[in-house]
Design a protein around this motif. Structure first.
Motif, short mmCIF file in Angstrom:
data_model
loop_
_atom_site.label_atom_id
_atom_site.label_comp_id
_atom_site.label_asym_id
_atom_site.label_seq_id
_atom_site.Cartn_x
_atom_site.Cartn_y
_atom_site.Cartn_z
N ASP A 1 8.98 -9.13 4.59
CA ASP A 1 10.37 -8.60 4.21
C ASP A 1 11.31 -8.92 5.13
O ASP A 1 12.52 -8.75 4.84
N ARG B 1 6.02 -4.88 7.55
CA ARG B 1 6.22 -5.44 6.33
C ARG B 1 6.46 -6.71 6.59
O ARG B 1 8.30 -7.03 6.47
N SER C 1 3.32 -0.91 -7.55
CA SER C 1 3.70 -1.69 -8.19
C SER C 1 4.42 -2.89 -6.81
O SER C 1 5.44 -3.65 -7.04
N TRP C 2 3.66 -2.64 -5.37
CA TRP C 2 4.54 -3.51 -4.46
C TRP C 2 3.97 -5.19 -4.67
O TRP C 2 4.53 -5.99 -4.32
N GLU C 3 3.19 -4.72 -5.90
CA GLU C 3 2.86 -7.16 -5.92
C GLU C 3 3.94 -7.33 -7.28
O GLU C 3 4.27 -8.72 -7.48
N VAL D 1 5.33 3.30 -3.21
CA VAL D 1 5.23 2.64 -4.95
C VAL D 1 4.11 3.46 -5.56
O VAL D 1 3.33 3.86 -5.07
N ASP E 1 4.85 5.79 0.96
CA ASP E 1 4.25 4.99 1.58
C ASP E 1 4.87 4.12 2.94
O ASP E 1 4.24 3.77 4.22
N LEU F 1 13.25 -4.97 -3.13
CA LEU F 1 12.16 -5.25 -3.46
C LEU F 1 11.87 -4.54 -3.86
O LEU F 1 10.69 -3.40 -4.47
N GLY G 1 9.70 -3.11 -6.82
CA GLY G 1 7.99 -2.19 -6.43
C GLY G 1 8.23 -1.15 -5.31
O GLY G 1 7.14 -0.64 -5.50
N PHE G 2 9.00 -1.28 -4.23
CA PHE G 2 9.25 -0.12 -3.99
C PHE G 2 10.79 0.26 -3.87
O PHE G 2 11.76 0.59 -3.89
#
Lengths: 419, 326
Positions: A37, A34, A265-267, A138, A300, A335, A337-338
C-alpha cells in the motif's frame, strides 16, 4: 448523506478547534504490514490528510507481513516504534494494549462512526476500552473467471449442490482447473476454505459465540461438515495441489488456467491488474435453496497510537481523520477489497468490490471463527486450524479427526470447553 | 614444529634466560591487545545474549509485560506438558534426521569432490568455484529456485523426468508429509556441499608430496594411497566437518525451512525443527503471541543439545583421533 455531511463538518470543526494545539510541526510515522500500500499512502491518503492538516508530516513505513509482529514487538520494547501502529485484530493488539504499548483512545470522537462488531475487534473483552480505530474488513467468497463460465454456459451457483455441479461441468470440459487452491502454505486451507464456507454450516455469529461460551464443540456436526465439503473439493483442485502454494494458486487463476478461486476480497486489486478476462464473485453457497447465506466479513485492519509517542496530539488528529467518512471513501476505493467498516455511506467504484460489499446486505456477517478469544492459549487454535485444514486437503486426516484435533487443542486450555 | 636450534641462534650473545623472559612479557602485552577486540565483540554479541537468554528461561511472563521467577518450570513444561513436549520431540527428531542426511549425503559427496579436485583435473578451479557458489547465495533465493524447480505447476523437474521416461516418478515432494523433510535436506545439501569440500580439499593439499611419493614407491596405487595415506591424515578435518554439520543443523537449517515451508513446518509439522519452533514461540505466529520466556527456554535447550553434542565429540572422539606430524 445528511449524517455524512454532519460528521464531516464535525470532524472539520474538531480539526479547526484542535488547530491551535497541533500547529507545531510534527512528523508522525505509521507502522504497517501492508507494504503493497506504500504508493497509495504516499500519493493519495497522506496528501489528502495534509491538505486539511498542513502542519503534520506523515511517513508510512511498512514491514513485510511475515515479520511484522516480531519486528513491531521488538521496536515497541526498544522504544523505536512509529507513532501510529496498524493493528492486527483481537489478541495481538490486545496484548500490546495490556502491556501499555498501545494507548487507550476510547474518547476519540470518530469512533462513533463505527458499528459495535467493528469496534469489538480492538476492544478489551468487556468493551470498556478501545485501542485502535477500525480501518477495514475483508470479505470471503469465490471469484470466478466469468469468460470461462460464459464459454461453458455456467451460472453462479447458489447452493452446495449447484456448486459441485458447476465443478463437475468444468472438470468434464477439461480446459480449466476447477478450483485454484493448494495446501502447501496451509493458511489458505484454513482461511479461504474452512472459515470461508464454515459459517454457512455453523450459522455465522451464533456458531462462533457458541464455541466461545462452550455450548458447542468443534466435533459437533456443524463444524465437521465444512471439512467434509473440503474433502470433496480435492477432486477438483489442481494436480499435485499438495505442493501448490498461495502465489501458485493466484497465478493459476490470473493466467486463466483455473475457473474458480476461493478468495478473500484483498485479492481484488491484484487480480484486476493481472487478469485479462472478466471476473465475477459469488458468496459461499448455501445448503438448500432459500437458506440464509453467511459471509466471513473479517475485521482485519485497525490503527492505534503508540503509548510512548512523542507526538500524541498529531497522532490523535490523524486517528480522527482515519475515523472520518472522507478516509472511509478514499481507502475503500483506493484499495478495492478492503472495505471500510465505517457507517458512512459512499459509492464503491470497482464492480467486483461492489459485488462483494453488497453481500453485507444479502447475507449475515461473521468473522473468522478462531480469532476472538479462542486462539489465546497454547496450542494455538488458529495455527491448529491451518495444519488440520491442510491435513484434510492432503488426506492426512479425516474430517472427524481434523475436528477432534481442533477440539482437543482448545479443550487443553480453554475452561468453558473443559466440562 | 618449532626448531630449538633457531631459538638458540637468535638469542645467542645475550644471556639466554633474561632475553627469553623479556620477550615473553612483551608477548603477553601483545596478546591482550590483539585479543581485546575479539573478546569484546564476542562478549557483547555472543556471551551476554547467551547468559541473558539462559536467565530469561527461568522466568515467566505476566500479561502486563513483567516477569516472575519460575525456576525450572518452563523446562518442565517444554519436556512434560503434552502439547509442548509433542512439538519439542518432533522438532528434535526432525533435526536429527536432518543431521543424519547431511552426514551420509553431504559430507561423503564433499569428500569425494575434494578428492577429485585434489587430483588437479582440467578446469578444476572452475568446478571448485561453481560448486562453492551456492553457499554464498541467499537462502531465500535458493529456496525460491528449488520451489520453482520442484513445482507441479511451473517446475521443470517433471519435464526432465519425462525426458528420460520417468515422469511417473514425479511427486509434489515438498508438499508430502513423507518426503518434505528429505527434500528440504537435499536442497540444503546442494547448497552447502561446497563447505566440507573446501575444508577437506585444503586438508588434502596440505599433505606433503613426499608421503605420496613414498607410498607410490612402496607400490600402492591411487585407490590405496587415498585409503591408507590420505584419509588417515585428514581424519581430524573430517571430525571438524562433522561437528560443524551438527551445529549448522540446529542453526542454519532454520532459514531454509522457514523460507520454503513456513514457520509451522508444513505439511503437518513434518519439517518443523528446533529453529522454527523457537521462531514461532519467541516471535509469535499469526494469532500466537510471542512468548519471550518460553522462547528463551527453547533456545537454551538448543544450546544444551549443541553443548552435549560438541562435548561428546571433544571428549570421546577427538582425543582418540591420531594426529600425524606432516
Amino acid at each position: 448523506m445528511n449524517t455524512m455531511l454532519k460528521t464531516t463538518t464535525a470532524t472539520l470543526a474538531l480539526c479547526i478547534a484542535s488547530g491551535s494545539v497541533m500547529a507545531q510541526d510534527a512528523t508522525i510515522t505509521i507502522e504497517s504490514w501492508r507494504s503493497e500500500d506504500q504508493a497509495i499512502w504516499d500519493n493519495v491518503l497522506i496528501p489528502a490528510f495534509q491538505e486539511s492538516h498542513p502542519g503534520i508530516e506523515v511517513q508510512f513505513t511498512p514491514t513485510a507481513p511475515t515479520e511484522y509482529n516480531a519486528a513491531l514487538n521488538a521496536r515497541l520494547e526498544g522504544g523505536t516504534a512509529g507513532d501510529l501502529i496498524v493493528c492486527r485484530p483481537f489478541d495481538g493488539s490486545l496484548a500490546l494494549f495490556e502491556r501499555g504499548q498501545l494507548a487507550d483512545i476510547s474518547d476519540l470522537e470518530g469512533l462513533s462512526n463505527f458499528p459495535d462488531f467493528a469496534r469489538a475487534a480492538w476492544q478489551t473483552d468487556d468493551a470498556s476500552a478501545t485501542f485502535c480505530v477500525p480501518m477495514a474488513s475483508v470479505i470471503h467468497g469465490f471469484i470466478y473467471n466469468a469468460d470461462a463460465f460464459a464459454e461453458l454456459g455456467l451460472e453462479e451457483p447458489t447452493t452446495v449442490d449447484e456448486f459441485f455441479a458447476v465443478l463437475d461441468a468444468i472438470q468434464e470440459d477439461g480446459t480449466y482447473t476447477p478450483l485454484a487452491i493448494g495446501s502447501a502454505d496451509q493458511w489458505e486451507a484454513a482461511t479461504m476454505a474452512y472459515t470461508n464456507i464454515g459459517p454457512t454450516y455453523w450459522g455465522g455469529e451464533a456458531g462462533r459465540q457458541a464455541l466461545i461460551e462452550g455450548s458447542a464443540a468443534f466435533t459437533d456436526p456443524e463444524y465437521v461438515a465444512p471439512f467434509e465439503v473440503m474433502e470433496r473439493w480435492t477432486d477438483y483442485m489442481g494436480r499435485s495441489y499438495q505442493a501448490q502454494g498461495y502465489t501458485d494458486s493466484q497465478n493459476l487463476f490470473t493466467l486463466g488456467r483455473a475457473a474458480i478461486y476461493p478468495t478473500g476480497s484483498w485479492e481484488i486489486s491484484g487480480f484486476n491488474a493481472q487478469a485479462d478476462f472478466e471476473m465475477g464473485a459469488f458468496p459461499p453457497p448455501v445448503q438448500a435453496a432459500g437458506d440464509t447465506c453467511y459471509i466471513s466479513d473479517h475485521t482485519d485492519i485497525g490503527i492505534g497510537m503508540n503509548a510512548a509517542t512523542d507526538n500524541p496530539e498529531a497522532a490523535r488528529t490523524f486517528l480522527e481523520w482515519v475515523a472520518s467518512p472522507e478516509f472511509a471513501e478514499l481507502y475503500t476505493n483506493e484499495l478495492p477489497g478492503f472495505f471500510s467498516l465505517s457507517n458512512a455511506e459512499f459509492e464503491v467504484e470497482d464492480p467486483l468490490a461492489q459485488e462483494m460489499i453488497s453481500w453485507r446486505q444479502e447475507c449475515e456477517s461473521t468473522i473468522r471463527v478462531a480469532h476472538q478469544i479462542l486462539s489465546r492459549g497454547e496450542p494455538n487454535t488458529w495455527n491448529n486450524m491451518w495444519t488440520v485444514s491442510a491435513n484434510v486437503f492432503n488426506d492426512a486426516a479425516s474430517p472427524e479427526e481434523a475436528a477432534a484435533a481442533l477440539q482437543d487443542g482448545l479443550a487443553a486450555w480453554y475452561a468453558p470447553q473443559q466440562n | 614444529m618449532s626448531d630449538p636450534t633457531t631459538e638458540h641462534l637468535t638469542t645467542a650473545g645475550k644471556s639466554p634466560a633474561s632475553g627469553r623472559k623479556k620477550r615473553r612479557v612483551a608477548g603477553r602485552a601483545h596478546i591482550v591487545v590483539f585479543l581485546a577486540p575479539a573478546v569484546l565483540i564476542y562478549t557483547v554479541f555472543s556471551i551476554y545474549p547467551l547468559v541473558e537468554s539462559l536467565r530469561l528461561s527461568l522466568f515467566d511472563g505476566l500479561p502486563d509485560g513483567s516477569a516472575v521467577w519460575n525456576g525450572l518450570g518452563n523446562y518442565a513444561t517444554l519436556l512434560f506438558d503434552a502439547n509442548w513436549a509433542g512439538q519439542f520431540w518432533n522438532a528434535l527428531w526432525n533435526n536429527l534426521i536432518l543431521f543424519f542426511i547431511h552426514m551420509v549425503v553431504q559430507n561423503p559427496i564433499g569428500l569425494l569432490l575434494a578428492a577429485l579436485l585434489s587430483l588437479a583435473p582440467r578446469f578444476g578451479g572452475t568446478y571448485r568455484t561453481l560448486i562453492f557458489v551456492p553457499t554464498l547465495l541467499s537462502v531465500v533465493i535458493v529456496g525460491f529456485i528449488w520451489e520453482l524447480i520442484l513445482s507441479p505447476l511451473w517446475g521443470v523437474s517433471e519435464t526432465i523426468l519425462g525426458g528420460i521416461g520417468l515422469a511417473w516418478l514425479y511427486q509434489p515432494w515438498l508438499g508430502l508429509e513423507s518426503s518434505a523433510l528429505v527434500t528440504v535436506s537435499l536442497i540444503s545439501v546442494w547448497q552447502y556441499v561446497g563447505i566440507p569440500m573446501m575444508l577437506i580439499y585444503a586438508a588434502l593439499l596440505s599433505i606433503p608430496d613426499e608421503l605420496i611419493d613414498a607410498a607410490r614407491v612402496d607400490g600402492l596405487n591411487g585407490w590405496w594411497i587415498f585409503w591408507k595415506v590420505k584419509l588417515p591424515l585428514i581424519l581430524p578435518t573430517l571430525g571438524i566437518v562433522a561437528i560443524l554439520t551438527y551445529i549448522g543443523n540446529f542453526t542454519a537449517s532454520f532459514d531454509l525451512i522457514y523460507s520454503i515451508q513456513g514457520a509451522l513446518g508444513a505439511p503437518n509439522y513434518s519439517t518443523d525443527v528446533m529453529g522454527t519452533l523457537l521462531f514461532r514461540t519467541f516471535f509469535g505466529q499469526q494469532l500466537q503471541i510471542g512468548d519471550t520466556y518460553m522462547g528463551a527456554t527453547i533456545a537454551s535447550m538448543m544450546f544444551f543439545i549443541i553443548l552435549i553434542g560438541v562435548s561428546f565429540y571433544l571428549v570421546l572422539v577427538q582425543r582418540r583421533l591420531q594426529r600425524y606430524e606432516m
